[in-house]
Design a protein around this motif. Structure first.
Motif, PDB file in Angstrom:
ATOM      1  N   LEU A 110       0.796  -1.219   0.000  1.00 59.83           N
ATOM      2  CA  LEU A 110       0.000   0.000   0.000  1.00 59.83           C
ATOM      3  C   LEU A 110       0.835   1.279   0.000  1.00 59.83           C
ATOM      4  CD1 LEU A 110      -2.786   1.248  -0.045  1.00 59.83           C
ATOM      5  CD2 LEU A 110      -2.855   1.024   2.452  1.00 59.83           C
ATOM      6  N   ALA A 111       1.852   1.375   0.824  1.00 59.30           N
ATOM      7  CA  ALA A 111       2.640   2.617   0.895  1.00 59.30           C
ATOM      8  C   ALA A 111       3.335   2.890  -0.433  1.00 59.30           C
ATOM      9  CB  ALA A 111       3.657   2.539   2.035  1.00 59.30           C
ATOM     10  N   ALA A 112       3.953   1.889  -1.030  1.00 58.02           N
ATOM     11  CA  ALA A 112       4.650   2.084  -2.306  1.00 58.02           C
ATOM     12  C   ALA A 112       3.671   2.407  -3.431  1.00 58.02           C
ATOM     13  CB  ALA A 112       5.470   0.842  -2.656  1.00 58.02           C
ATOM     14  N   LEU A 113       2.528   1.748  -3.464  1.00 58.69           N
ATOM     15  CA  LEU A 113       1.528   2.038  -4.494  1.00 58.69           C
ATOM     16  C   LEU A 113       0.987   3.456  -4.349  1.00 58.69           C
ATOM     17  CD1 LEU A 113      -0.433  -1.336  -4.473  1.00 58.69           C
ATOM     18  CD2 LEU A 113       1.358  -0.614  -6.052  1.00 58.69           C
ATOM     19  N   THR A 114       0.795   3.886  -3.122  1.00 53.18           N
ATOM     20  CA  THR A 114       0.337   5.251  -2.871  1.00 53.18           C
ATOM     21  C   THR A 114       1.383   6.262  -3.332  1.00 53.18           C
ATOM     22  OG1 THR A 114      -1.012   4.485  -1.008  1.00 53.18           O
ATOM     23  CG2 THR A 114      -0.502   6.846  -1.087  1.00 53.18           C
ATOM     24  N   ASP A 115       2.649   5.988  -3.058  1.00 48.85           N
ATOM     25  CA  ASP A 115       3.725   6.883  -3.508  1.00 48.85           C
ATOM     26  C   ASP A 115       3.729   7.018  -5.028  1.00 48.85           C
ATOM     27  OD1 ASP A 115       4.576   7.370  -0.924  1.00 48.85           O
ATOM     28  OD2 ASP A 115       6.266   5.965  -1.025  1.00 48.85           O
ATOM     29  N   ILE A 116       3.585   5.891  -5.727  1.00 48.77           N
ATOM     30  CA  ILE A 116       3.567   5.936  -7.198  1.00 48.77           C
ATOM     31  C   ILE A 116       2.388   6.780  -7.674  1.00 48.77           C
ATOM     32  CG2 ILE A 116       3.162   4.555  -9.283  1.00 48.77           C
ATOM     33  CD1 ILE A 116       4.833   2.322  -7.889  1.00 48.77           C
ATOM     34  N   VAL A 153      -2.956  14.796  -2.958  1.00 46.80           N
ATOM     35  CA  VAL A 153      -2.298  13.519  -2.686  1.00 46.80           C
ATOM     36  C   VAL A 153      -3.041  12.764  -1.589  1.00 46.80           C
ATOM     37  CG1 VAL A 153      -0.027  14.306  -3.462  1.00 46.80           C
ATOM     38  CG2 VAL A 153      -0.673  14.542  -1.053  1.00 46.80           C
ATOM     39  N   PHE A 154      -2.768  11.468  -1.519  1.00 48.71           N
ATOM     40  CA  PHE A 154      -3.416  10.570  -0.579  1.00 48.71           C
ATOM     41  C   PHE A 154      -2.412  10.052   0.440  1.00 48.71           C
ATOM     42  CE2 PHE A 154      -6.005  10.397  -4.340  1.00 48.71           C
ATOM     43  CZ  PHE A 154      -7.299  10.257  -3.872  1.00 48.71           C
ATOM     44  N   THR A 155      -2.912   9.717   1.612  1.00 46.18           N
ATOM     45  CA  THR A 155      -2.127   8.935   2.564  1.00 46.18           C
ATOM     46  C   THR A 155      -2.411   7.462   2.266  1.00 46.18           C
ATOM     47  OG1 THR A 155      -3.879   8.773   4.218  1.00 46.18           O
ATOM     48  CG2 THR A 155      -2.406  10.714   4.343  1.00 46.18           C
ATOM     49  N   PRO A 156      -1.536   6.567   2.698  1.00 45.87           N
ATOM     50  CA  PRO A 156      -1.858   5.145   2.507  1.00 45.87           C
ATOM     51  C   PRO A 156      -3.204   4.756   3.132  1.00 45.87           C
ATOM     52  CG  PRO A 156       0.463   5.385   2.981  1.00 45.87           C
ATOM     53  CD  PRO A 156      -0.167   6.751   3.182  1.00 45.87           C
ATOM     54  N   GLU A 157      -3.533   5.310   4.287  1.00 45.61           N
ATOM     55  CA  GLU A 157      -4.817   4.970   4.910  1.00 45.61           C
ATOM     56  C   GLU A 157      -5.993   5.410   4.042  1.00 45.61           C
ATOM     57  OE1 GLU A 157      -6.052   3.030   7.408  1.00 45.61           O
ATOM     58  OE2 GLU A 157      -3.977   2.369   7.311  1.00 45.61           O
ATOM     59  N   GLU A 158      -5.873   6.549   3.384  1.00 46.90           N
ATOM     60  CA  GLU A 158      -6.938   7.016   2.500  1.00 46.90           C
ATOM     61  C   GLU A 158      -7.064   6.126   1.276  1.00 46.90           C
ATOM     62  OE1 GLU A 158      -6.866  11.825   3.333  1.00 46.90           O
ATOM     63  OE2 GLU A 158      -5.340  10.949   2.023  1.00 46.90           O
ATOM     64  N   ARG A 159      -5.974   5.473   0.870  1.00 46.34           N
ATOM     65  CA  ARG A 159      -5.996   4.583  -0.302  1.00 46.34           C
ATOM     66  C   ARG A 159      -6.365   3.139   0.053  1.00 46.34           C
ATOM     67  NH1 ARG A 159      -6.020   5.818  -5.643  1.00 46.34           N
ATOM     68  NH2 ARG A 159      -4.411   4.351  -6.205  1.00 46.34           N
ATOM     69  N   ARG A 160      -6.449   2.819   1.332  1.00 40.21           N
ATOM     70  CA  ARG A 160      -6.750   1.441   1.742  1.00 40.21           C
ATOM     71  C   ARG A 160      -8.059   0.917   1.126  1.00 40.21           C
ATOM     72  NH1 ARG A 160      -4.168  -1.314   5.017  1.00 40.21           N
ATOM     73  NH2 ARG A 160      -3.295   0.453   6.137  1.00 40.21           N
ATOM     74  N   PRO A 161      -9.169   1.679   1.132  1.00 40.25           N
ATOM     75  CA  PRO A 161     -10.397   1.153   0.502  1.00 40.25           C
ATOM     76  C   PRO A 161     -10.186   0.807  -0.973  1.00 40.25           C
ATOM     77  CG  PRO A 161     -10.913   3.051   1.865  1.00 40.25           C
ATOM     78  CD  PRO A 161      -9.411   2.976   1.790  1.00 40.25           C
ATOM     79  N   TRP A 162      -9.402   1.620  -1.683  1.00 37.75           N
ATOM     80  CA  TRP A 162      -9.083   1.310  -3.086  1.00 37.75           C
ATOM     81  C   TRP A 162      -8.372  -0.035  -3.170  1.00 37.75           C
ATOM     82  CZ3 TRP A 162      -3.981   0.817  -4.697  1.00 37.75           C
ATOM     83  CH2 TRP A 162      -3.802   0.604  -6.059  1.00 37.75           C
TER      84      TRP A 162
END
Length: 176
Positions: A18-24, A40-49
């Motif tokens: 998740l963290a690396a995918l969010t960074d990309i 931009v998103f935090t990893p937690e915000e991208r977790r549902p995705w």
């Protein structure tokens, strides 16, 4: 491929990515009009995705990795997804697909490997069509999609505004 590059592997995405995918993804949010997200998103915000892309079914997340130069971990080079095309039930056999690569991972065939794995996974699913929206201009993405048999079906003119200007989105379709 230059000798400095390791062999690329493609696998299903997992929570630890998740963290690396969010960074990309955030690179494209900040630096390009390829995505119309503007914050931009935090990893937690991208977790549902991430959780909306299980290891089976029509909505997939494929991740490309290579061994880091020291050989003790895997570096994520990019990812491809198939997601719901629209939320209404009649659209369930259609998916929207996309590829995002780390900024230094282009021109190595990583996008091709990701789409190959994604479409192989989708071949066993009840999916009839794949769609891709490509913000214009984006020659690399257009070439990748055409290489996989997508055909241009239309363009939404000036449909998104980012960085103080309007952008077109060309839509591509592939029968599965």
């Amino acid at each position: 491929m230059p000798s400095a590059h390791r062999e690329v592997q493609v696998r299903s995405g997992v929570e630890g990515d998740l963290a690396a995918l969010t960074d990309i993804y955030n690179h494209y949010v900040r630096e390009t009009a390829i995505t119309f997200d503007t914050a931009v998103f935090t990893p937690e915000e991208r977790r549902p995705w991430l959780l909306s892309h299980p290891e089976d079914g029509p909505h997939r997340l494929m991740v490309a990795t290579e061994e880091d130069p020291r050989g003790n971990s895997q570096r994520i080079l990019g990812y491809a997804t198939s997601s719901a095309f629209r939320p209404k039930p009649a659209y369930t056999t259609s998916v929207e697909v996309t590829v995002y690569l780390a900024p230094d991972a282009g021109r190595r065939g990583v996008g091709t490997l990701l789409y190959k794995a994604l479409f192989e996974a989708l071949a066993e699913q009840d999916v009839h069509r794949a769609y891709a929206g490509i913000a214009q201009p984006n020659e690399a993405s257009t070439r990748l999609h055409e290489r996989f048999g997508f055909r241009h079906v239309g363009t939404y003119r000036e449909v998104g505004r980012k960085f103080g200007r309007y952008w077109d989105v060309a839509w591509y379709e592939k029968e599965l």
